[in-house]
Design a protein around this motif. Sequence first.
Motif, PDB file in Angstrom:
ATOM      1  N   ASP A  19      92.739  23.901  62.551  1.00 27.30           N
ATOM      2  CA  ASP A  19      91.618  24.515  63.461  1.00 27.30           C
ATOM      3  C   ASP A  19      91.131  24.189  64.945  1.00 27.30           C
ATOM      4  O   ASP A  19      90.109  23.994  65.499  1.00 27.30           O
ATOM      5  CB  ASP A  19      90.413  23.161  62.423  1.00 27.30           C
ATOM      6  N   PHE A  20      92.447  23.355  65.652  1.00 25.44           N
ATOM      7  CA  PHE A  20      92.201  22.640  66.595  1.00 25.44           C
ATOM      8  C   PHE A  20      93.504  23.380  67.198  1.00 25.44           C
ATOM      9  O   PHE A  20      93.861  22.608  68.850  1.00 25.44           O
ATOM     10  CB  PHE A  20      92.582  20.918  66.542  1.00 25.44           C
ATOM     11  N   GLY A  21      93.826  24.174  66.994  1.00 25.96           N
ATOM     12  CA  GLY A  21      94.711  25.144  68.116  1.00 25.96           C
ATOM     13  C   GLY A  21      95.893  24.387  68.201  1.00 25.96           C
ATOM     14  O   GLY A  21      96.583  24.460  68.864  1.00 25.96           O
ATOM     15  N   ILE A  22      96.579  23.693  67.246  1.00 23.17           N
ATOM     16  CA  ILE A  22      98.118  23.057  67.691  1.00 23.17           C
ATOM     17  C   ILE A  22      98.298  23.422  66.562  1.00 23.17           C
ATOM     18  O   ILE A  22      98.195  23.096  65.916  1.00 23.17           O
ATOM     19  CB  ILE A  22      97.726  21.570  67.792  1.00 23.17           C
ATOM     20  N   GLY A  23     100.161  23.297  66.832  1.00 30.78           N
ATOM     21  CA  GLY A  23     101.122  23.640  65.663  1.00 30.78           C
ATOM     22  C   GLY A  23     102.233  24.520  66.003  1.00 30.78           C
ATOM     23  O   GLY A  23     103.308  24.432  65.338  1.00 30.78           O
ATOM     24  N   SER A  24     101.973  25.176  67.368  1.00 26.76           N
ATOM     25  CA  SER A  24     102.585  26.253  67.416  1.00 26.76           C
ATOM     26  C   SER A  24     103.709  25.308  68.427  1.00 26.76           C
ATOM     27  O   SER A  24     104.287  26.568  69.173  1.00 26.76           O
ATOM     28  CB  SER A  24     101.398  27.470  67.954  1.00 26.76           C
ATOM     29  N   VAL A  68     107.084  23.700  70.868  1.00 28.97           N
ATOM     30  CA  VAL A  68     108.754  23.394  69.912  1.00 28.97           C
ATOM     31  C   VAL A  68     108.812  22.121  70.331  1.00 28.97           C
ATOM     32  O   VAL A  68     108.738  22.047  71.293  1.00 28.97           O
ATOM     33  CB  VAL A  68     109.099  24.264  70.543  1.00 28.97           C
ATOM     34  N   GLY A  69     109.060  21.116  69.574  1.00 30.41           N
ATOM     35  CA  GLY A  69     109.542  19.971  69.685  1.00 30.41           C
ATOM     36  C   GLY A  69     108.796  18.929  69.550  1.00 30.41           C
ATOM     37  O   GLY A  69     108.163  18.262  68.812  1.00 30.41           O
ATOM     38  N   HIS A  70     108.435  18.942  71.323  1.00 28.43           N
ATOM     39  CA  HIS A  70     107.319  18.000  71.291  1.00 28.43           C
ATOM     40  C   HIS A  70     105.325  18.071  70.700  1.00 28.43           C
ATOM     41  O   HIS A  70     105.792  19.692  71.145  1.00 28.43           O
ATOM     42  CB  HIS A  70     106.941  17.503  73.061  1.00 28.43           C
ATOM     43  N   SER A  71     105.415  17.773  70.027  1.00 29.75           N
ATOM     44  CA  SER A  71     103.900  17.051  69.241  1.00 29.75           C
ATOM     45  C   SER A  71     102.695  17.052  70.293  1.00 29.75           C
ATOM     46  O   SER A  71     102.524  16.088  71.115  1.00 29.75           O
ATOM     47  CB  SER A  71     103.676  16.657  68.151  1.00 29.75           C
ATOM     48  N   LYS A  72     101.095  18.081  69.929  1.00 31.74           N
ATOM     49  CA  LYS A  72     100.111  17.077  70.480  1.00 31.74           C
ATOM     50  C   LYS A  72      99.308  16.520  69.439  1.00 31.74           C
ATOM     51  O   LYS A  72      98.748  16.383  69.397  1.00 31.74           O
ATOM     52  CB  LYS A  72      99.318  18.736  71.002  1.00 31.74           C
ATOM     53  N   ASN A  73     100.282  16.444  68.846  1.00 33.75           N
ATOM     54  CA  ASN A  73      99.107  15.378  66.967  1.00 33.75           C
ATOM     55  C   ASN A  73      98.581  14.736  67.690  1.00 33.75           C
ATOM     56  O   ASN A  73      97.454  14.130  67.378  1.00 33.75           O
ATOM     57  CB  ASN A  73     100.037  15.649  66.010  1.00 33.75           C
ATOM     58  N   LYS A  74      99.181  13.654  68.265  1.00 33.14           N
ATOM     59  CA  LYS A  74      99.048  12.184  68.907  1.00 33.14           C
ATOM     60  C   LYS A  74      97.835  12.280  70.072  1.00 33.14           C
ATOM     61  O   LYS A  74      96.767  11.334  70.189  1.00 33.14           O
ATOM     62  CB  LYS A  74      99.694  11.404  69.527  1.00 33.14           C
ATOM     63  N   GLU A  75      97.567  13.458  70.809  1.00 31.62           N
ATOM     64  CA  GLU A  75      96.805  13.270  71.042  1.00 31.62           C
ATOM     65  C   GLU A  75      95.759  13.855  70.562  1.00 31.62           C
ATOM     66  O   GLU A  75      94.486  13.564  71.350  1.00 31.62           O
ATOM     67  CB  GLU A  75      96.805  14.447  72.730  1.00 31.62           C
ATOM     68  N   MET A  76      95.394  14.393  69.308  1.00 30.00           N
ATOM     69  CA  MET A  76      94.246  15.104  69.134  1.00 30.00           C
ATOM     70  C   MET A  76      93.365  14.238  68.393  1.00 30.00           C
ATOM     71  O   MET A  76      92.585  13.676  67.962  1.00 30.00           O
ATOM     72  CB  MET A  76      94.343  16.182  67.949  1.00 30.00           C
ATOM     73  N   THR A  77      94.884  12.825  68.006  1.00 31.36           N
ATOM     74  CA  THR A  77      93.806  12.212  66.928  1.00 31.36           C
ATOM     75  C   THR A  77      93.328  11.525  67.798  1.00 31.36           C
ATOM     76  O   THR A  77      92.926  10.054  67.210  1.00 31.36           O
ATOM     77  CB  THR A  77      95.609  11.134  66.227  1.00 31.36           C
ATOM     78  N   LYS A  78      93.080  10.836  68.459  1.00 25.08           N
ATOM     79  CA  LYS A  78      92.676   9.607  69.815  1.00 25.08           C
ATOM     80  C   LYS A  78      90.894  10.292  70.128  1.00 25.08           C
ATOM     81  O   LYS A  78      90.136   9.668  69.489  1.00 25.08           O
ATOM     82  CB  LYS A  78      92.865   9.948  70.802  1.00 25.08           C
ATOM     83  N   ARG A  79      91.013  12.022  69.286  1.00 26.76           N
ATOM     84  CA  ARG A  79      89.401  12.635  69.412  1.00 26.76           C
ATOM     85  C   ARG A  79      88.822  12.872  67.696  1.00 26.76           C
ATOM     86  O   ARG A  79      87.656  13.104  67.113  1.00 26.76           O
ATOM     87  CB  ARG A  79      89.149  13.474  69.813  1.00 26.76           C
ATOM     88  N   ASN A  80      89.792  12.353  66.778  1.00 28.56           N
ATOM     89  CA  ASN A  80      89.360  13.218  65.257  1.00 28.56           C
ATOM     90  C   ASN A  80      90.468  11.590  64.759  1.00 28.56           C
ATOM     91  O   ASN A  80      91.378  12.190  63.800  1.00 28.56           O
ATOM     92  CB  ASN A  80      90.342  14.377  64.848  1.00 28.56           C
ATOM     93  N   PRO A  81      89.553  10.967  64.020  1.00 31.03           N
ATOM     94  CA  PRO A  81      90.016   9.978  62.887  1.00 31.03           C
ATOM     95  C   PRO A  81      90.211  10.223  61.576  1.00 31.03           C
ATOM     96  O   PRO A  81      91.416   9.404  60.907  1.00 31.03           O
ATOM     97  CB  PRO A  81      88.287   9.095  62.535  1.00 31.03           C
ATOM     98  N   ALA A  82      90.162  11.182  61.328  1.00 31.98           N
ATOM     99  CA  ALA A  82      90.418  12.137  60.053  1.00 31.98           C
ATOM    100  C   ALA A  82      91.501  12.326  60.044  1.00 31.98           C
ATOM    101  O   ALA A  82      92.603  12.023  58.901  1.00 31.98           O
ATOM    102  CB  ALA A  82      89.357  12.873  59.422  1.00 31.98           C
ATOM    103  N   LEU A  83      91.926  13.363  61.261  1.00 36.07           N
ATOM    104  CA  LEU A  83      93.763  13.518  61.323  1.00 36.07           C
ATOM    105  C   LEU A  83      94.336  12.231  61.345  1.00 36.07           C
ATOM    106  O   LEU A  83      95.408  12.044  60.769  1.00 36.07           O
ATOM    107  CB  LEU A  83      93.867  13.896  62.623  1.00 36.07           C
ATOM    108  N   ALA A  84      94.152  10.960  62.313  1.00 36.50           N
ATOM    109  CA  ALA A  84      94.800   9.587  62.405  1.00 36.50           C
ATOM    110  C   ALA A  84      94.742   9.197  60.976  1.00 36.50           C
ATOM    111  O   ALA A  84      95.468   8.501  60.584  1.00 36.50           O
ATOM    112  CB  ALA A  84      93.619   8.770  63.038  1.00 36.50           C
ATOM    113  N   ALA A  85      94.292   8.823  59.875  1.00 33.78           N
ATOM    114  CA  ALA A  85      94.522   8.958  58.962  1.00 33.78           C
ATOM    115  C   ALA A  85      95.222   9.084  58.514  1.00 33.78           C
ATOM    116  O   ALA A  85      95.818   8.886  57.258  1.00 33.78           O
ATOM    117  CB  ALA A  85      93.202   8.439  57.857  1.00 33.78           C
ATOM    118  N   MET A  86      95.371  10.547  58.230  1.00 36.71           N
ATOM    119  CA  MET A  86      96.245  11.622  56.968  1.00 36.71           C
ATOM    120  C   MET A  86      97.950  11.530  58.201  1.00 36.71           C
ATOM    121  O   MET A  86      98.771  11.241  57.435  1.00 36.71           O
ATOM    122  CB  MET A  86      96.180  13.284  57.667  1.00 36.71           C
ATOM    123  N   ASN A  87      97.624  11.380  59.054  1.00 39.88           N
ATOM    124  CA  ASN A  87      98.835  10.698  60.165  1.00 39.88           C
ATOM    125  C   ASN A  87      99.423   9.495  58.715  1.00 39.88           C
ATOM    126  O   ASN A  87     100.369   9.687  59.026  1.00 39.88           O
ATOM    127  CB  ASN A  87      98.908  10.819  61.099  1.00 39.88           C
TER     128      ASN A  87
END
Length: 209
Positions: A149-154, A156-175
């Motif tokens: 939904d946030f356009g990340i996941g494609s 390779v290797g390095h993840s943009k997940n941590k950057e997105m968790t700063k703006r999305n508490p639900a994703l941080a909790a799921m992580n």
Amino acid sequence: MGWAARFLTALSFLAAGVLFAPDALRLGGSGDGAAAARLVHLLAFSTAWGASFWVAFIGGTIMFRNLPRHQFGSLQGKMFPAYFTLISACSAVSVAAFAYLHPWKTAATIEHYQLGFLLMALGCNLSNLLVITPMMVEMMMKRYKIEKDFGIGSEVGHSKNKEMTKRNPALAAMNRKFGIIHALSSLASLMSFGSLAMHSWYLSSKLDL
């Protein structure tokens, strides 16, 4: 070459090995049952050991470094059930064959320990197969849905997940939840691998090359 052809080829080489080392079937003078149990134990153990080594140190690393992250995770979600089924079955066969060769009442202390190592590997693999991996895959798919939904996941290797968790508490909790489950899976795999490594040392002490 299909699966059946590869399997028959392996059996052919195994049969050829008997021709070059016929005395192996009579090793120890304990009868065909013991010789067959030794062969079954060695094949099952080596399959579990080799598969564990490949997945832990080679195959998984190569896929992680070369596949888009979501594609890598989806592939692991399909592969892990088959992988843990294989090494659980091999561990169970190893336990049964070793217990047959070394009955508890007459076995030495070192054989008691070795049976314990094999049982630990079996228990860890079954835990991953039946409990931990299904939970991990389910949590991973939920996390991937949010990431898409946030356009990340494609990437390779390095993840943009941590950057997105700063703006999305639900994703941080799921992580955090996924991290705990993944850590348990990794711990169980490590304990299984370590137990098999200990048993490989025992087997090497029995070889007379």
